[in-house]
Design a protein around this motif. Structure first.
Motif, PDB file in Angstrom:
ATOM      1  N   GLU A 116       4.374  -6.228   8.259  1.00 49.19           N
ATOM      2  CA  GLU A 116       5.377  -5.762   7.297  1.00 49.19           C
ATOM      3  C   GLU A 116       6.346  -6.897   6.953  1.00 49.19           C
ATOM      4  O   GLU A 116       7.562  -6.731   6.964  1.00 49.19           O
ATOM      5  CB  GLU A 116       6.117  -4.524   7.812  1.00 49.19           C
ATOM      6  N   ALA A 131       1.356  -2.383   7.140  1.00 49.61           N
ATOM      7  CA  ALA A 131       1.968  -1.095   7.494  1.00 49.61           C
ATOM      8  C   ALA A 131       2.044  -0.978   9.021  1.00 49.61           C
ATOM      9  O   ALA A 131       1.944   0.110   9.585  1.00 49.61           O
ATOM     10  CB  ALA A 131       1.169   0.063   6.905  1.00 49.61           C
ATOM     11  N   TYR A 184       4.297  -1.136  11.361  1.00 47.58           N
ATOM     12  CA  TYR A 184       5.325  -0.339  12.045  1.00 47.58           C
ATOM     13  C   TYR A 184       5.510   1.043  11.420  1.00 47.58           C
ATOM     14  O   TYR A 184       6.422   1.766  11.788  1.00 47.58           O
ATOM     15  CB  TYR A 184       6.674  -1.071  12.004  1.00 47.58           C
ATOM     16  N   THR A 185       4.627   1.381  10.492  1.00 47.52           N
ATOM     17  CA  THR A 185       4.809   2.617   9.730  1.00 47.52           C
ATOM     18  C   THR A 185       3.648   3.593   9.856  1.00 47.52           C
ATOM     19  O   THR A 185       3.863   4.807   9.939  1.00 47.52           O
ATOM     20  CB  THR A 185       5.019   2.271   8.233  1.00 47.52           C
ATOM     21  N   ARG A 230       5.277   2.733  15.123  1.00 46.01           N
ATOM     22  CA  ARG A 230       6.631   3.224  14.886  1.00 46.01           C
ATOM     23  C   ARG A 230       7.499   3.068  16.130  1.00 46.01           C
ATOM     24  O   ARG A 230       8.698   2.794  16.043  1.00 46.01           O
ATOM     25  CB  ARG A 230       6.593   4.681  14.430  1.00 46.01           C
ATOM     26  N   CYS A 266       8.848  -0.413  16.161  1.00 48.23           N
ATOM     27  CA  CYS A 266       9.480  -0.822  14.908  1.00 48.23           C
ATOM     28  C   CYS A 266      10.797  -1.564  15.147  1.00 48.23           C
ATOM     29  O   CYS A 266      11.698  -1.054  15.822  1.00 48.23           O
ATOM     30  CB  CYS A 266       9.727   0.408  14.043  1.00 48.23           C
ATOM     31  N   ARG A 268      14.020   2.899  10.621  1.00 49.86           N
ATOM     32  CA  ARG A 268      13.181   3.477   9.578  1.00 49.86           C
ATOM     33  C   ARG A 268      13.899   4.578   8.793  1.00 49.86           C
ATOM     34  O   ARG A 268      13.436   4.981   7.725  1.00 49.86           O
ATOM     35  CB  ARG A 268      11.875   3.997  10.173  1.00 49.86           C
ATOM     36  N   ASP A 300      12.675   0.868   4.511  1.00 53.19           N
ATOM     37  CA  ASP A 300      11.251   1.151   4.345  1.00 53.19           C
ATOM     38  C   ASP A 300      10.573  -0.141   3.903  1.00 53.19           C
ATOM     39  O   ASP A 300      10.487  -0.436   2.711  1.00 53.19           O
ATOM     40  CB  ASP A 300      11.046   2.256   3.312  1.00 53.19           C
ATOM     41  N   PHE A 310       0.088   8.984   6.987  1.00 53.66           N
ATOM     42  CA  PHE A 310       0.506   7.880   6.119  1.00 53.66           C
ATOM     43  C   PHE A 310      -0.112   8.010   4.733  1.00 53.66           C
ATOM     44  O   PHE A 310       0.585   7.936   3.713  1.00 53.66           O
ATOM     45  CB  PHE A 310       0.106   6.555   6.770  1.00 53.66           C
ATOM     46  N   ARG A 338       2.023   8.884   1.404  1.00 54.67           N
ATOM     47  CA  ARG A 338       2.215   7.784   0.452  1.00 54.67           C
ATOM     48  C   ARG A 338       1.339   7.889  -0.795  1.00 54.67           C
ATOM     49  O   ARG A 338       1.741   7.455  -1.879  1.00 54.67           O
ATOM     50  CB  ARG A 338       1.925   6.444   1.140  1.00 54.67           C
TER      51      ARG A 338
END
Length: 310
Positions: free
Chosen positions: A49, A73, A75-76, A82, A85, A89, A93, A139, A143
């Protein structure tokens, strides 16, 4: 080379930047200019990221298209990511920041028409981890509104159907399923259990269906599966696969893509020559600190041998 008409055939010089993994410098943009490329394609994995890397790449002043990789992506998309991270968050973003920075150059689940080259670049599934298992369920639903491999195929195919030109290049982070199931193959599984096809089935299906409705798939390029193999140091991963339809599949991931020596600094790019909508040559080059090509490995050269008529 520059794009120009040679005996009424448009020649386009394309650079493909393999997995970056935070190795992008101002000299990379200069090197691309010195190489005289017409179009630059990025296969993703800019960093974990890494907004700053994507910001630098977004300013490259050459026609370009890009897709995001799984590290983009990091850490998402997963619970373990996560938990690691490094930012809040709830307030930031970084995935969306990267998407916003690339803007129209981001072709994941989309396409970009290039009128000057008479071709369309179609992006496959963004942030792909690879393999036939549907991962990042939450995710992708949140998204992109995509809930399965089948729905992912439809998104890629929809982009291809809207291509303004008959010549199509598919750009992905991971390559398609169907290029071989040995560990050394372009998308082969190089960890235990050894072997198996780790390509993306949605990309494979989208390519096949794109051909059915009359588009010419000149090139499919990707990265993700690094060229150095875990199970052996005797050889490298196979970079090129040529389909019966003469589509060139190119894995451009040469990691690390920048190597520092005692008195030099080398950076790699994959170069592809497209003539009249057909790939005629693909190579891997290392550019030195003076922006000269220090070495070139020819990966593919199309045969020009003419079969005599009887």
């Amino acid at each position: 080379m520059g794009n120009h008409r040679n005996q009424e055939q448009l020649i386009v010089k394309i650079a493909i930047v393999g997995d970056v993994h935070d190795q992008w410098e101002e000299d990379d943009a200069i090197a691309l200019k010195q190489l005289g490329v017409d179009l630059v394609l990025f296969v993703g994995d800019f960093g974990n990221e890494s907004v700053s890397v994507v910001q630098a790449i977004s300013s490259v002043d050459i026609p370009k298209a890009a897709v995001f990789g799984n590290h983009d992506a990091w850490y998402t998309a997963t619970e373990w990511g996560r938990n690691k991270c490094p930012y809040d968050r709830r307030k930031e973003d970084w995935v969306q920041e990267q998407i916003d920075l690339l803007g129209t150059a981001d072709v994941g689940y989309g396409k970009l028409d290039f009128p000057e080259f008479k071709l369309t670049v179609v992006g496959s599934r963004p942030f792909s981890w690879g393999g036939s298992k549907w991962k990042y369920k939450d995710f992708y639903q949140e998204r992109f509104g995509v809930a399965s491999i089948e729905e992912s195929t439809k998104r890629i195919l929809g982009a291809a159907k809207s291509a303004a030109y008959d010549t199509v290049i598919f750009l992905g982070h991971n390559g398609p399923k169907g290029l071989g199931d040995h560990a050394e193959d372009p998308c082969g599984k190089d960890w235990e259990p050894l072997g198996g096809d780790f390509g993306d089935p949605d990309l494979e299906q989208a390519i096949a269906q794109t051909r059915i409705f009359g588009k010419t798939v000149a090139l499919v390029t990707f990265g993700h599966m690094h060229h150095k193999l875990r199970h052996t140091k005797e050889r490298l991963r196979t970079s090129i696969y040529i389909s019966p339809e003469e589509t060139v599949y190119l894995n451009a991931a040469r990691v690390p893509r920048i190597i520092a020596t005692e008195n030099n600094r080398l950076r790699n790019f994959s170069l592809v020559a497209l003539e009249g909508g057909v790939v005629t040559e693909a190579s891997l080059v290392w550019v030195d600190k003076e922006f000269a090509i220090a070495s070139e490995e020819i990966l593919y050269r199309r045969s020009t041998e003419v079969v005599p008529s009887i």
